[in-house]
Design an enzyme around this catalytic site. Structure first.
Site, PDB file in Angstrom:
ATOM      1  N   MET A  17       0.989  -1.106   0.043  1.00 31.97           N
ATOM      2  CA  MET A  17       0.005   0.013  -0.109  1.00 31.97           C
ATOM      3  C   MET A  17       0.918   1.332  -0.007  1.00 31.97           C
ATOM      4  O   MET A  17       1.681   1.545   0.981  1.00 31.97           O
ATOM      5  CB  MET A  17      -0.991  -0.211   1.065  1.00 31.97           C
ATOM      6  CG  MET A  17      -1.898  -1.110   1.271  1.00 31.97           C
ATOM      7  SD  MET A  17      -3.040  -1.215   2.867  1.00 31.97           S
ATOM      8  CE  MET A  17      -1.815  -1.907   3.891  1.00 31.97           C
ATOM      9  N   ALA A  18       0.778   1.791  -1.010  1.00 29.97           N
ATOM     10  CA  ALA A  18       1.690   3.136  -1.064  1.00 29.97           C
ATOM     11  C   ALA A  18       1.260   4.327  -0.063  1.00 29.97           C
ATOM     12  O   ALA A  18      -0.056   4.461   0.454  1.00 29.97           O
ATOM     13  CB  ALA A  18       1.204   3.930  -2.467  1.00 29.97           C
ATOM     14  N   GLN A  70       7.783  -4.344  -5.471  1.00 31.91           N
ATOM     15  CA  GLN A  70       6.833  -4.203  -6.219  1.00 31.91           C
ATOM     16  C   GLN A  70       7.336  -3.144  -7.282  1.00 31.91           C
ATOM     17  O   GLN A  70       7.654  -1.864  -6.800  1.00 31.91           O
ATOM     18  CB  GLN A  70       5.562  -3.677  -5.590  1.00 31.91           C
ATOM     19  CG  GLN A  70       4.317  -3.853  -6.876  1.00 31.91           C
ATOM     20  CD  GLN A  70       3.087  -3.649  -6.161  1.00 31.91           C
ATOM     21  OE1 GLN A  70       2.448  -2.394  -5.867  1.00 31.91           O
ATOM     22  NE2 GLN A  70       2.033  -4.421  -5.835  1.00 31.91           N
ATOM     23  N   CYS A 100      -3.221  -1.104  -8.850  1.00 28.35           N
ATOM     24  CA  CYS A 100      -3.528  -0.029  -8.319  1.00 28.35           C
ATOM     25  C   CYS A 100      -4.745   0.774  -8.855  1.00 28.35           C
ATOM     26  O   CYS A 100      -4.492   0.864 -10.207  1.00 28.35           O
ATOM     27  CB  CYS A 100      -2.197   0.924  -8.327  1.00 28.35           C
ATOM     28  SG  CYS A 100      -2.476   2.479  -7.364  1.00 28.35           S
ATOM     29  N   LYS A 139       0.195  -8.770  -8.926  1.00 31.84           N
ATOM     30  CA  LYS A 139      -0.814  -8.238  -8.358  1.00 31.84           C
ATOM     31  C   LYS A 139      -1.988  -7.591  -9.305  1.00 31.84           C
ATOM     32  O   LYS A 139      -1.483  -6.608  -9.877  1.00 31.84           O
ATOM     33  CB  LYS A 139      -0.525  -7.366  -7.181  1.00 31.84           C
ATOM     34  CG  LYS A 139      -1.755  -7.041  -6.420  1.00 31.84           C
ATOM     35  CD  LYS A 139      -1.328  -6.552  -4.879  1.00 31.84           C
ATOM     36  CE  LYS A 139      -2.688  -6.434  -3.896  1.00 31.84           C
ATOM     37  NZ  LYS A 139      -3.893  -5.738  -4.414  1.00 31.84           N
ATOM     38  N   GLY A 201      -8.971  -8.487  -0.525  1.00 34.13           N
ATOM     39  CA  GLY A 201     -10.108  -7.713  -0.577  1.00 34.13           C
ATOM     40  C   GLY A 201     -11.107  -7.951   0.424  1.00 34.13           C
ATOM     41  O   GLY A 201     -11.349  -9.238   0.625  1.00 34.13           O
ATOM     42  N   ASP A 202     -11.124  -6.973   1.309  1.00 28.02           N
ATOM     43  CA  ASP A 202     -12.182  -7.131   2.541  1.00 28.02           C
ATOM     44  C   ASP A 202     -12.110  -8.157   3.628  1.00 28.02           C
ATOM     45  O   ASP A 202     -12.853  -8.457   4.210  1.00 28.02           O
ATOM     46  CB  ASP A 202     -13.728  -7.168   1.955  1.00 28.02           C
ATOM     47  CG  ASP A 202     -14.169  -5.931   1.028  1.00 28.02           C
ATOM     48  OD1 ASP A 202     -13.367  -5.015   1.115  1.00 28.02           O
ATOM     49  OD2 ASP A 202     -15.262  -6.209   0.416  1.00 28.02           O
TER      50      ASP A 202
END
Length: 345
Positions: A17-18, A70, A100, A139, A201-202
């Site tokens: 995560m950036a 990444q 992204c 990804k 996800g979630d």
């Protein structure tokens, strides 16, 4: 769980995560039981590497292996060169970002925007895999837009290119992070591939982790936003998967020590000015839902020195300890998106 020749501690991954998964955060998640963590994305344009932000993103000092980096971009040759250079700098696994959804990334036909051009996706996969002798992973998302999900073709092409593992977020780029993640296509991808598939996800509770693994048949799960301010989620999930039992909320004293140590590492990593400001969002995430959290955050945002910030956090958790031994969450104290955005300003 294994990627290429590298056996992993378990099948719980930290999503790149950036602005979040810097070295201090990755190490913290690994401390709490994550088996694998990928760096923040690094642009493939190495002409832009001569800046402090990129140098920090390439800093893996003291991290347990395998070191995964990444890369993001849209030019196959440039991505291949970036992969080579990162391997020379110590990367043991290269991950390609095709997931992204950020506008500034997609506007450059990178990230999930690449899913609009399957021929280019294939060229990139072939070029990067051929460029390095370490595993290359991918990804991505279900597709660029709803109704045009093309992940089955992309996944098949990725395996044919020699991709070692595929992490799949259960949304399209059009979805951004809205609505619920969809796991049906992840299940279809897993059923057709031989390589490991990681569901993303979630996934925000131990129960959800178990359910997603069962529904998708995935080899691993990847956790992103749910770990922000709650890195012990990996410990909770690992315990639940192993025993079926839910761990109690962590002790206030433990999380006080964890957060203060995290702050010290952020200050050392970024320096006084940036460290204080970057720490704000992490403090906001840690205190989300805690007693008098909103009032504490509003006061904390006004502090402009690391010493004052550190002292304020220490005092706040001391006040929580007076209420009980373990963290107690109150949904009325949940931080809003605007609240956390202010923290990052």
């Amino acid at each position: 769980m294994q990627i290429g020749p590298f056996p992993l501690q378990n099948n719980l991954f930290v999503a790149p995560m950036a602005g979040v998964t810097d070295r201090p955060f990755r190490q913290l998640c690994r401390h709490f039981g994550a088996g694998y963590a990928v760096s923040e994305m690094i642009t493939a344009n190495n002409a832009l590497w001569d800046n402090e932000k990129t140098r920090r993103r390439m800093d893996h000092a003291g991290e347990p292996g395998p070191i995964a980096v990444q890369i993001a971009g849209s030019d196959p040759a440039m991505l291949a060169q970036a992969a080579k250079l990162n391997v020379e700098l110590g990367a043991q696994i290269i991950d390609i970002n095709m997931g992204c959804p950020a506008k500034k990334v997609c506007n450059k036909l990178a990230g999930s925007a690449l899913l609009k051009d399957e021929a280019l996706v294939g060229e990139i996969l072939d070029a990067v895999v051929a460029a390095v002798d370490v595993p290359v992973t991918l990804k991505t998302r279900l597709g660029f837009s709803n109704g045009a999900e093309n992940v089955l073709r992309v996944a098949e092409r990725a395996q044919a290119a020699g991709i070692a593992a595929l992490a799949l977020h259960g949304r399209t780029r059009e979805d951004m992070y809205n609505g619920a993640a969809r796991y049906g296509l992840i299940r279809e991808v897993k059923s057709m591939l031989r390589i490991p598939v990681i569901a993303n996800g979630d996934i925000d509770t131990p129960q959800k982790a178990k359910a997603v693994l069962a529904e998708t048949g995935a080899d691993a799960i990847m956790i992103g936003r749910a770990a922000q301010g709650r890195p012990w989620l990996f410990r909770e999930i690992a315990h639940y998967l192993a025993t079926g039992d839910i761990l109690p909320a962590p002790e206030v004293s433990e999380i006080r020590a964890v957060l203060l140590q995290h702050l010290d590492e952020l200050y050392a990593f970024y320096g006084e000015y940036s460290g204080c400001r970057i720490a704000r969002k992490h403090i906001a995430w840690y205190t989300k839902g805690l007693k008098d959290g909103n009032a504490f955050r509003q006061a904390m945002y006004k502090l402009d020195s690391t010493a004052a910030q550190h002292a304020a956090v220490s005092a706040y958790f001391d006040s929580l300890a007076e209420l009980g031994e373990r963290l107690i969450y109150d949904m009325e104290e949940t931080a809003t998106h605007a609240d956390v955005a202010l923290a990052a300003a």
